[in-house]
Design a protein around this motif. Structure first.
Motif, mmCIF file in Angstrom:
data_model
loop_
_atom_site.group_PDB
_atom_site.id
_atom_site.type_symbol
_atom_site.label_atom_id
_atom_site.label_comp_id
_atom_site.label_asym_id
_atom_site.label_seq_id
_atom_site.Cartn_x
_atom_site.Cartn_y
_atom_site.Cartn_z
ATOM 1 N N UNK A 156 3.744 8.636 -13.168
ATOM 2 C CA UNK A 156 2.239 8.475 -13.274
ATOM 3 C C UNK A 156 1.666 10.047 -13.207
ATOM 4 N N UNK A 157 2.561 11.041 -12.727
ATOM 5 C CA UNK A 157 1.959 12.428 -12.716
ATOM 6 C C UNK A 157 1.791 12.985 -14.050
ATOM 7 N N UNK A 172 0.040 11.296 -15.978
ATOM 8 C CA UNK A 172 -1.170 11.134 -16.633
ATOM 9 C C UNK A 172 -2.397 12.209 -16.127
ATOM 10 N N UNK A 173 -2.155 13.047 -15.401
ATOM 11 C CA UNK A 173 -3.188 14.100 -15.116
ATOM 12 C C UNK A 173 -3.592 14.704 -16.354
ATOM 13 N N UNK A 195 -6.936 14.235 -17.430
ATOM 14 C CA UNK A 195 -8.692 14.609 -16.964
ATOM 15 C C UNK A 195 -9.295 15.413 -17.742
ATOM 16 N N UNK A 196 -10.862 15.380 -17.655
ATOM 17 C CA UNK A 196 -11.717 16.077 -18.304
ATOM 18 C C UNK A 196 -11.600 15.479 -19.597
ATOM 19 N N UNK A 245 0.783 -1.245 -0.053
ATOM 20 C CA UNK A 245 0.005 0.207 0.036
ATOM 21 C C UNK A 245 0.976 1.067 0.006
ATOM 22 N N UNK A 255 2.384 1.916 -3.385
ATOM 23 C CA UNK A 255 1.639 2.567 -4.318
ATOM 24 C C UNK A 255 1.506 4.123 -3.978
ATOM 25 N N UNK A 256 1.364 4.404 -2.723
ATOM 26 C CA UNK A 256 1.109 5.853 -2.494
ATOM 27 C C UNK A 256 2.238 6.621 -2.807
#
Lengths: 109, 638
Positions: free
Chosen positions: A101-102, A104-105, A108-109, A28, A31-32
């Motif tokens: 992964x950042x 990937x923002x 959004x929308x 966990x 992941x975080x």
């Protein structure tokens, strides 16, 4: 069956639980805190496998083989999930040359 | 000799319905590419088949003296409810079949000439055939629901044909007026049907009549049923207070006025009451109401007719007045009298309308009698036919109107002398307006319009021959039923006697048989007055043109007792403002706003909520983990 169960039962059940909880928590936290998508996948695997170990342990203590059966199912599902996840990662890498992964923002929308 | 069986007759009766339906479809769909005359010829041919079938059915009923009933198909069937699509043929139906088919056919033939140059001729004839179809359903149905279908169907055809020349806005308004006013009556009819179903659990006319005989006279259920049916009849037969649509309905082509608004459709109300004679007889209150309505309608519309200027409007008010007369007969319990007058009226009123159409035709669509005059020598045949129609409707022997009115008047005298006198006076009004019309159109000095018109010509044969046939029928039709003082022929009443047997038996009103002297008096005195009235009218209208100067009372009558204005103020305007309120306030301010706000609010909430979606996967994961934790903890606590 009996021969496998015997040595397993020599370790108290509580140890398995603590060990698996520790593994799961590591997963966990991994992941975080991690930003690398591959590491996140590994952490997910870690969580899944900690659950597997626990299932196997309970199965041994309860003399019930269905727990071990579940383990195999989970392995199959995990394999499929990893296959799709890696495919996604590859296509993300192709378009953005990064597996952070950042990035990937942008989705959004 | 071919032996005709019941099966053959059922087959015939089915074709009676199928011919006009097929006619409607073929004429409507396929004649547009053909020469215009084919539409009329085809449509007339289909109705002519019907005329033949009518005669066959008539001879069958005549020889067997039995009515028959059969199911065409099961129509509504669920639970305890069963309404078949069934046809019943008895002597009352036969009488109506004669009126609808024979008069209908003659008018179809007449229309071939009258509508010859109209571009919508196929539309016209397909509607006419459709009308015949629905009218036949109306008169042949054996239950009230199917009757209602025919009832609505003829209303639809009436609407379509009044607004036939739809390019003129006035015609459309007239059509809408007729349709809407009929709806008011139909509401009553529907209530009657529901109540009948509630009371008798069936809609079969025969069964209901049978079941009603066991009920006491003045039963509340029967009262409601009959009032409902009466309301329908008032709407359809243009009685007070729903009569104002009929004069406006004259906006349609003249053959339509002759067929629908004089001979057949408007008499459907009379037919309905005659058909339901048993339940009406058992409800004396309704019978009295019918009588009062009939008297008022006959009187008021008769008075209005005297002061109109439009040739068709005069005939329309005359129709309303004569329908009022039929209602008087119904109210007196003389169903045979009503049916007799209905049949005779169909002959001479159709004749009058067709003759009026011939006049209008000759004068290039001129309808104002002030623009006519002196046509006696220009179109002598039309004049002659119009004269026969006028004599017949005024009740001058030996024409049909004399016998039919005499039948009703003697029924009135049998109830009470006062009643008879009142009815006679109302009947005399006919003479006034009809002879005024006759003299103004054919005798009065030629108007400038007539003088300037170079091509006043007699109508073609295809128009005059049907009129001659109707003139012949108006002349000899009355001979089937003669009063005792003449020949004592009772063919018509004997023919219908089986249908009205139960009703006559149940009718408890006291009748005093008339003495022969008295009967002669009731015949000769009115005839004398009629003669004097004709002379009076001749002096007033034959020598000089109609003056526009009217006294106060005359003005009221000329303005139709302000019925239209009254309805405008009491019904139309409140209705309009209510509609306006609903449109501008309820619809726009309430409903519209509600609907719009649902959309707007959703957009607004979405606008705010989408900011939660940051796209940051780490953030999502944290939320997920903490949510799972929260779920676990909540589960623990519980």
């Amino acid at each position: 069956m009996e021969t496998i169960i015997q040595p397993l039962q020599t370790i108290p059940l509580m140890y398995y639980i603590i060990f698996c909880s520790a593994l799961f928590s590591i997963g966990v936290i991994g992941i975080l805190v991690k930003r690398n998508a591959l590491t996140i996948f590994m952490s997910i695997e870690l969580m899944l496998n900690s659950a597997n170990i626990l299932l196997a342990a309970f199965s041994a203590y309860r003399n019930d083989s269905s727990g071990q059966l579940f383990v195999f199912f989970i392995m199959v599902v995990a394999a499929a999930e990893i296959a799709i996840g890696l495919a996604l990662l590859i296509s993300i890498y192709r378009s953005s040359h990064s597996i952070d992964i950042h990035i990937l923002n942008r989705l959004k929308w | 000799m071919v032996t005709t069986t019941l099966n053959d007759m059922q087959w015939m009766a089915t074709w009676l319905l199928l011919f006009p339906l097929i006619g409607f479809l073929t004429v409507g769909l396929f004649t547009k590419r053909m020469a215009p005359k084919w539409a009329g010829i085809l449509a007339s041919a289909f109705v002519f088949f019907n005329v033949i079938i009518t005669f066959v059915l008539w001879s069958y009923i005549n020889t067997t003296h039995q009515s028959f009933q059969f199911n065409l198909f099961e129509w509504i069937q669920f639970g305890a409810i069963s309404v078949p699509f069934s046809v019943s043929i008895d002597s009352l139906t036969i009488v109506m079949l004669f009126v609808v088919n024979v008069v209908g056919w003659l008018i179809h033939v007449y229309s071939i000439g009258y509508m010859r140059h109209d571009e919508g001729i196929h539309r016209f004839f397909s509607y006419m055939n459709l009308f015949i179809f629905f009218m036949l359903i109306l008169v042949m149905s054996s239950n009230y629901l199917m009757l209602f279908i025919g009832w609505e169907g003829v209303g639809l055809c009436s609407y379509l044909l009044i607004g036939f020349w739809y390019k003129d806005h006035l015609n459309n308004n007239a059509a809408k007026k007729a349709f809407i006013m009929n709806r008011i009556g139909d509401l009553g009819f529907l209530i009657g049907i529901f109540m009948m179903f509630h009371t008798f659990k069936t809609l079969d006319i025969q069964t209901i009549a049978g079941a009603a005989t066991t009920m006491p006279s003045g039963n509340t259920a029967l009262l409601i049923i009959t009032l409902g049916l009466l309301m329908g009849a008032i709407g359809k037969s243009a009685q007070i207070p729903l009569f104002t649509w009929l004069p406006d309905a004259m906006a349609g082509p003249t053959p339509v006025s002759a067929l629908i608004h004089a001979a057949t459709m408007v008499t459907a109300g009379v037919y309905l009451i005659a058909r339901s004679s048993v339940i009406f007889v058992l409800s004396p209150v309704t019978m009295h109401l019918i009588l009062i309505i009939g008297l008022l309608t006959a009187l008021i519309s008769g008075l209005i007719a005297i002061y109109q200027h439009d040739i068709k409007k005069i005939l329309a008010y005359s129709t309303v007045s004569q329908l009022g007369f039929m209602f008087i007969a119904l109210g007196l319990g003389s169903f045979t009298g009503a049916m007799f007058h209905l049949t005779m009226h169909a002959f001479f009123k159709a004749l009058l309308f067709m003759a009026a159409g011939s006049v209008i035709h000759a004068l290039n669509q001129e309808q104002d009698i002030r623009n006519m005059g002196g046509l006696k020598n220009k179109i002598p045949l039309t004049f002659f036919l119009f004269l026969i129609g006028t004599l017949a409707i005024s009740g001058i022997p030996p024409f049909a109107g004399f016998f039919s009115k005499e039948y009703i008047l003697s029924a009135a005298y049998e109830q009470s002398t006062l009643m008879g006198v009142i009815t006679t006076i109302i009947a005399l009004l006919t003479t006034l307006y009809m002879f005024r019309l006759l003299f103004a159109v054919f005798y009065a000095p030629e108007s400038p319009k007539v003088q300037s018109e170079k091509h006043i010509h007699e109508s073609p044969w295809v128009m005059t021959i049907p009129m001659m046939v109707l003139a012949l029928l108006s002349l000899v039709g009355g001979f089937v039923q003669m009063p005792a003082s003449f020949n004592d022929i009772n063919l018509f009443s004997n023919y219908l006697a089986p249908v009205f047997a139960t009703a006559t038996q149940l009718n408890h009103a006291v009748y005093q048989p008339l003495g022969t002297t008295f009967e002669w008096m009731t015949l000769t005195i009115p005839l004398l007055i009629i003669g004097l009235l004709i002379i009076w009218m001749y002096m007033l209208f034959a020598k000089k043109s109609i003056t526009d100067h009217l006294s106060f009372w005359e003005k009221i009558m000329a303005r139709k007792f302000y019925f239209d204005e009254l309805y405008q103020i009491t019904v139309v305007r409140p209705m309009m403002s209510l509609s306006k309120f609903f449109r501008e306030f309820i619809d726009e301010k309430v409903i519209n706003r509600l609907i719009n706000s649902i959309g707007n609010d959703t957009l607004l909430i979405g606008e705010k909520l989408r900011l939660i979606q940051t796209g940051n996967i780490g953030f999502y994961l944290i939320i997920m983990v903490f949510s799972i934790l929260a779920i676990l903890i909540i589960n623990f606590i519980r």
